[in-house]
Write a protein that holds these residues in place. Structure first.
Motif, PDB file in Angstrom:
ATOM      1  N   PRO A   1       0.812  -1.227   0.000  1.00  0.00           N
ATOM      2  CA  PRO A   1       0.000   0.000   0.000  1.00  0.00           C
ATOM      3  C   PRO A   1       0.844   1.275   0.000  1.00  0.00           C
TER       4      PRO A   1
ATOM      5  N   TRP B   1       1.579   2.468  -3.381  1.00  0.00           N
ATOM      6  CA  TRP B   1       0.362   3.110  -3.900  1.00  0.00           C
ATOM      7  C   TRP B   1       0.294   4.565  -3.432  1.00  0.00           C
TER       8      TRP B   1
ATOM      9  N   ALA C   1       0.018   4.527 -10.171  1.00  0.00           N
ATOM     10  CA  ALA C   1      -0.950   4.342  -9.087  1.00  0.00           C
ATOM     11  C   ALA C   1      -2.053   3.374  -9.511  1.00  0.00           C
ATOM     12  N   THR C   2      -2.521   3.499 -10.760  1.00  0.00           N
ATOM     13  CA  THR C   2      -3.563   2.608 -11.268  1.00  0.00           C
ATOM     14  C   THR C   2      -3.046   1.177 -11.379  1.00  0.00           C
TER      15      THR C   2
ATOM     16  N   ILE D   1      -0.649  -0.215  -9.607  1.00  0.00           N
ATOM     17  CA  ILE D   1      -0.501  -0.761  -8.253  1.00  0.00           C
ATOM     18  C   ILE D   1      -1.862  -1.200  -7.711  1.00  0.00           C
ATOM     19  N   MET D   2      -2.896  -0.377  -7.951  1.00  0.00           N
ATOM     20  CA  MET D   2      -4.240  -0.743  -7.517  1.00  0.00           C
ATOM     21  C   MET D   2      -4.672  -2.069  -8.128  1.00  0.00           C
TER      22      MET D   2
ATOM     23  N   LEU E   1      -6.487  -0.790   2.990  1.00  0.00           N
ATOM     24  CA  LEU E   1      -6.111   0.292   2.070  1.00  0.00           C
ATOM     25  C   LEU E   1      -6.785   1.603   2.460  1.00  0.00           C
TER      26      LEU E   1
ATOM     27  N   SER F   1     -10.682   2.961  -6.881  1.00  0.00           N
ATOM     28  CA  SER F   1     -10.089   3.539  -8.098  1.00  0.00           C
ATOM     29  C   SER F   1     -10.499   4.997  -8.253  1.00  0.00           C
TER      30      SER F   1
ATOM     31  N   THR G   1      -8.621   7.022  -5.738  1.00  0.00           N
ATOM     32  CA  THR G   1      -7.233   7.213  -6.182  1.00  0.00           C
ATOM     33  C   THR G   1      -7.127   8.419  -7.114  1.00  0.00           C
TER      34      THR G   1
END
Length: 332
Positions: free
Chosen positions: A211, A214, A226-227, A229-230, A243, A322, A325
């Motif tokens: 995390p 992220w 970032a996307t 990693i998600m 998270l 998402s 994020t």
């Protein structure tokens, strides 16, 4: 004392004392294997491994040293701490052990991390003149391309620069899978420069993230990262509520930093909250980009997601994460 990375270990073989530090399983295994094999070739056929914890019978280790002194056999002692650390009791035992070492004994210690207290201990100071410290920490996003390049050179392989970026993207945090795919590519495409397309057709997304990767990607405004990693956290079935808690802590920190900047400089507020030096540029950029209202809006959205999820376990939590994020990064 000499400090090296794991991939440099073949250049520093032959020292009597090694301290292997780091939590990367591939690098730990690589360093240990290289040392054990090298010392076997040098005549250290007796290789004793001890798993160290609070229940370890140190008298067995001490007795082994005394027997070696008596018979003058070349012997390697390997102390494996696994996930454990060196406490006061173990420090005392290591102090004693360091006094018993002779030219016929090689000592290798494997440890996740070492503290200042460990470095100030008698055993560490006693070994330091001939000590080689081997770093086995997983290369981060910035270090990985160079690591891959060095590894390819060792394998005498040529890969297009863009293809190296692709390998790093799909295998970050997972050196075991990365080295396996490199070995596979060498078999599939021998004696040629391997292209981007050849690699793209033979890889899987095997990156391993936490995390905190992220969080750093979001604070650094790296949308694609970032996307990605998600997606990996979702694929590995990471607990969504954890998270939410991690991002909540980060938002509260950012709000406190932003509030503090009304009366203090960046340096003062970063010192107060103990922000690491290498993270200060990305926090500075983020705090300059958003006002405190934006941060509170994101925190409110997080609270709504958590409440909804607790009342409705069928909520599309990953879709909500998402969206959160993107909101964190100011993308509508």
């Amino acid at each position: 004392m000499i400090k090296i990375s794991a991939d440099q270990i073949t250049t520093k073989l032959g020292s009597p004392y090694y301290l292997i530090i780091g939590n990367d399983p591939y690098l730990q295994h690589y360093a240990q294997t290289q040392l054990k094999t090298s010392f076997k070739q040098l005549g250290f056929n007796e290789q004793l491994t001890f798993n160290i914890d609070n229940q370890t019978d140190w008298s067995t280790i001490f007795d082994s040293c005394q027997e070696m002194n008596l018979f003058s056999d070349n012997t390697l002692i390997f102390l494996d701490f696994g996930e454990g650390s060196i406490n006061a009791n173990i420090t005392t035992k290591l102090n004693t052990l360091s006094e018993m070492l002779t030219a016929e004994i090689v000592l290798i210690i494997s440890l996740n991390k070492i503290t200042k207290a460990n470095e100030n201990a008698q055993w560490y100071k006693r070994l330091s003149d001939k000590l080689v410290v081997v770093s086995c920490n997983t290369p981060d996003e910035m270090q990985l391309p160079k690591w891959v390049t060095n590894h390819l050179q060792q394998k005498q392989m040529q890969i297009e620069p863009q293809a190296i970026e692709l390998l790093c993207y799909y295998y970050e945090g997972n050196l075991l899978a990365l080295t396996q795919i490199i070995e596979q590519l060498k078999l599939l495409f021998p004696n040629q420069t391997i292209t981007y397309d050849q690699i793209e057709n033979n890889i899987n997304d095997s990156a391993i993230f936490t995390p905190y990767h992220w969080i750093d990607a979001m604070v650094s405004h790296k949308t694609k990262r970032a996307t990605h990693i998600m997606q990996q956290l979702k694929m590995n079935e990471f607990e969504p509520l954890i998270l939410l808690r991690v991002i909540q802590r980060e938002l509260i920190l950012l709000i406190n930093l932003k509030k503090g900047l009304s009366t203090k400089s960046f340096k003062q507020i970063f010192d107060e909250y103990k922000i690491w030096q290498n993270k200060r540029p990305m926090y500075t950029a983020y705090l300059n980009r958003f006002d405190i209202k934006d941060l509170f809006n994101t925190l409110n959205q997080l609270t709504e997601i958590e409440i909804s999820f607790k009342h409705d376990s069928q909520l599309q939590i990953w879709d909500a994460l998402s969206a959160l994020t993107l909101q964190f990064m100011g993308i509508k």
